[in-house]
Scaffold this motif. Structure first.
Motif, PDB file in Angstrom:
ATOM      1  N   ILE A  57      97.197  53.704  45.885  1.00  0.00           N
ATOM      2  CA  ILE A  57      96.952  52.960  47.120  1.00  0.00           C
ATOM      3  C   ILE A  57      97.407  51.511  46.963  1.00  0.00           C
ATOM      4  CG2 ILE A  57      95.122  51.972  48.570  1.00  0.00           C
ATOM      5  CD1 ILE A  57      93.629  54.665  48.197  1.00  0.00           C
ATOM      6  N   TYR A  58      96.981  50.878  45.884  1.00  0.00           N
ATOM      7  CA  TYR A  58      97.335  49.472  45.682  1.00  0.00           C
ATOM      8  C   TYR A  58      98.798  49.291  45.300  1.00  0.00           C
ATOM      9  CZ  TYR A  58      92.707  47.869  46.654  1.00  0.00           C
ATOM     10  OH  TYR A  58      91.544  47.575  47.307  1.00  0.00           O
ATOM     11  N   THR A  59      99.389  50.252  44.635  1.00  0.00           N
ATOM     12  CA  THR A  59     100.812  50.168  44.328  1.00  0.00           C
ATOM     13  C   THR A  59     101.627  50.220  45.622  1.00  0.00           C
ATOM     14  OG1 THR A  59     100.516  51.143  42.141  1.00  0.00           O
ATOM     15  CG2 THR A  59     102.726  51.255  43.094  1.00  0.00           C
ATOM     16  N   ALA A  60     101.274  51.121  46.518  1.00  0.00           N
ATOM     17  CA  ALA A  60     101.968  51.199  47.811  1.00  0.00           C
ATOM     18  C   ALA A  60     101.788  49.897  48.591  1.00  0.00           C
ATOM     19  CB  ALA A  60     101.452  52.381  48.617  1.00  0.00           C
ATOM     20  N   PHE A  61     100.584  49.357  48.585  1.00  0.00           N
ATOM     21  CA  PHE A  61     100.322  48.097  49.281  1.00  0.00           C
ATOM     22  C   PHE A  61     101.146  46.969  48.683  1.00  0.00           C
ATOM     23  CE2 PHE A  61      97.721  44.157  49.411  1.00  0.00           C
ATOM     24  CZ  PHE A  61      97.889  43.872  50.749  1.00  0.00           C
ATOM     25  N   GLU A  62     101.203  46.898  47.355  1.00  0.00           N
ATOM     26  CA  GLU A  62     101.961  45.831  46.704  1.00  0.00           C
ATOM     27  C   GLU A  62     103.452  45.951  46.985  1.00  0.00           C
ATOM     28  OE1 GLU A  62     100.598  46.191  42.705  1.00  0.00           O
ATOM     29  OE2 GLU A  62      98.634  45.381  43.226  1.00  0.00           O
ATOM     30  N   ILE A  63     103.964  47.151  47.002  1.00  0.00           N
ATOM     31  CA  ILE A  63     105.372  47.336  47.336  1.00  0.00           C
ATOM     32  C   ILE A  63     105.627  46.870  48.765  1.00  0.00           C
ATOM     33  CG2 ILE A  63     107.141  49.081  47.801  1.00  0.00           C
ATOM     34  CD1 ILE A  63     105.981  50.606  45.366  1.00  0.00           C
ATOM     35  N   TRP A  64     104.715  47.179  49.674  1.00  0.00           N
ATOM     36  CA  TRP A  64     104.866  46.765  51.066  1.00  0.00           C
ATOM     37  C   TRP A  64     104.877  45.243  51.183  1.00  0.00           C
ATOM     38  CZ3 TRP A  64     101.345  44.047  54.135  1.00  0.00           C
ATOM     39  CH2 TRP A  64     101.735  43.906  55.467  1.00  0.00           C
ATOM     40  N   PHE A  65     103.872  44.572  50.591  1.00  0.00           N
ATOM     41  CA  PHE A  65     103.825  43.126  50.790  1.00  0.00           C
ATOM     42  C   PHE A  65     104.901  42.406  49.981  1.00  0.00           C
ATOM     43  CE2 PHE A  65     100.600  42.701  47.299  1.00  0.00           C
ATOM     44  CZ  PHE A  65     101.129  41.612  46.623  1.00  0.00           C
ATOM     45  N   MET A  66     105.310  42.952  48.852  1.00  0.00           N
ATOM     46  CA  MET A  66     106.396  42.337  48.101  1.00  0.00           C
ATOM     47  C   MET A  66     107.711  42.473  48.881  1.00  0.00           C
ATOM     48  SD  MET A  66     105.141  41.021  45.350  1.00  0.00           S
ATOM     49  CE  MET A  66     106.160  41.016  43.921  1.00  0.00           C
ATOM     50  N   ASP A  67     107.887  43.594  49.576  1.00  0.00           N
ATOM     51  CA  ASP A  67     109.069  43.767  50.421  1.00  0.00           C
ATOM     52  C   ASP A  67     109.068  42.724  51.532  1.00  0.00           C
ATOM     53  OD1 ASP A  67     111.434  45.236  51.444  1.00  0.00           O
ATOM     54  OD2 ASP A  67     110.065  45.738  53.088  1.00  0.00           O
ATOM     55  N   LYS A  68     107.920  42.524  52.158  1.00  0.00           N
ATOM     56  CA  LYS A  68     107.813  41.518  53.221  1.00  0.00           C
ATOM     57  C   LYS A  68     108.102  40.119  52.673  1.00  0.00           C
ATOM     58  CE  LYS A  68     106.357  44.022  56.700  1.00  0.00           C
ATOM     59  NZ  LYS A  68     107.194  44.278  57.841  1.00  0.00           N
ATOM     60  N   LEU A  69     107.547  39.819  51.494  1.00  0.00           N
ATOM     61  CA  LEU A  69     107.794  38.494  50.904  1.00  0.00           C
ATOM     62  C   LEU A  69     109.252  38.330  50.517  1.00  0.00           C
ATOM     63  CD1 LEU A  69     104.698  37.901  48.590  1.00  0.00           C
ATOM     64  CD2 LEU A  69     105.307  36.663  50.652  1.00  0.00           C
ATOM     65  N   GLY A  70     109.846  39.373  49.986  1.00  0.00           N
ATOM     66  CA  GLY A  70     111.241  39.299  49.558  1.00  0.00           C
ATOM     67  C   GLY A  70     112.201  39.050  50.706  1.00  0.00           C
ATOM     68  N   ARG A  71     111.813  39.427  51.895  1.00  0.00           N
ATOM     69  CA  ARG A  71     112.672  39.246  53.082  1.00  0.00           C
ATOM     70  C   ARG A  71     112.439  37.899  53.767  1.00  0.00           C
ATOM     71  NH1 ARG A  71     114.778  44.354  54.660  1.00  0.00           N
ATOM     72  NH2 ARG A  71     113.769  46.026  53.507  1.00  0.00           N
ATOM     73  N   MET A  72     111.432  37.161  53.299  1.00  0.00           N
ATOM     74  CA  MET A  72     111.149  35.855  53.917  1.00  0.00           C
ATOM     75  C   MET A  72     112.264  34.860  53.611  1.00  0.00           C
ATOM     76  SD  MET A  72     107.079  35.107  53.349  1.00  0.00           S
ATOM     77  CE  MET A  72     107.394  33.368  53.304  1.00  0.00           C
ATOM     78  N   GLN A  73     112.522  34.013  54.554  1.00  0.00           N
ATOM     79  CA  GLN A  73     113.471  32.932  54.359  1.00  0.00           C
ATOM     80  C   GLN A  73     112.687  31.662  54.057  1.00  0.00           C
ATOM     81  OE1 GLN A  73     116.758  33.336  54.252  1.00  0.00           O
ATOM     82  NE2 GLN A  73     116.364  35.505  54.572  1.00  0.00           N
ATOM     83  N   PRO A  74     113.072  30.917  53.017  1.00  0.00           N
ATOM     84  CA  PRO A  74     112.355  29.673  52.710  1.00  0.00           C
ATOM     85  C   PRO A  74     112.529  28.661  53.830  1.00  0.00           C
ATOM     86  CG  PRO A  74     114.282  29.918  51.318  1.00  0.00           C
ATOM     87  CD  PRO A  74     114.164  31.175  52.128  1.00  0.00           C
ATOM     88  N   LYS A  75     111.508  27.862  54.030  1.00  0.00           N
ATOM     89  CA  LYS A  75     111.558  26.844  55.092  1.00  0.00           C
ATOM     90  C   LYS A  75     112.011  25.519  54.528  1.00  0.00           C
ATOM     91  CE  LYS A  75     108.113  28.991  57.959  1.00  0.00           C
ATOM     92  NZ  LYS A  75     106.861  28.889  58.647  1.00  0.00           N
TER      93      LYS A  75
END
Length: 128
Positions: A110-128
């Motif tokens: 459960i937590y591995t899937a969650f971490e992959i999800w949020f790491m994917d979201k963070l990886g796609r962020m553009q720095p401000k």
């Protein structure tokens, strides 16, 4: 990803993990391992928060090349931690059977899937 989004999803994932941990008490073969499951949830919540904080800082500083390396380090650390928890529990609690691995593994997934999800979201962020 905003901090509020991360913590909202972490809360709901944790609520599901806790509910599943408590539901296992209805199965006699797993009932004695509820405490291990709840401890596992606590450990993985703390680890998820630490991962989020470190990776968020790296993404905000536009160091995307370090992002993947940090993700790999955290993944390795989490695997070593999981093996250690299972090994220590087996050694010191001396469970009557090996079924204690099932609830732990479910929470780990459960937590591995969650971490992959949020790491994917963070990886796609553009720095401000």
């Amino acid at each position: 990803m905003r901090h509020a989004t991360f913590f909202k999803h972490l809360f709901w994932i944790s609520a599901v993990a806790i509910a599943l941990s408590l539901a296992q008490s209805q199965l006699p073969v797993l009932a004695t391992y509820v405490s291990l499951a709840l401890i596992s949830v606590t450990v993985f919540v703390c680890l998820s928060i630490v991962m989020y904080v470190f990776t968020y800082r790296i993404v905000k500083q536009a160091r995307h090349n370090q992002f993947i390396g940090l993700f790999m380090i955290f993944t390795l650390f989490k695997m070593i931690l999981a093996i250690s928890v299972v090994g220590l529990y087996a050694r010191f609690a001396e469970p009557p059977n090996r079924f204690f691995v099932l609830p732990f593994f479910l929470i780990y997934l459960i937590y591995t899937a969650f971490e992959i999800w949020f790491m994917d979201k963070l990886g796609r962020m553009q720095p401000k």
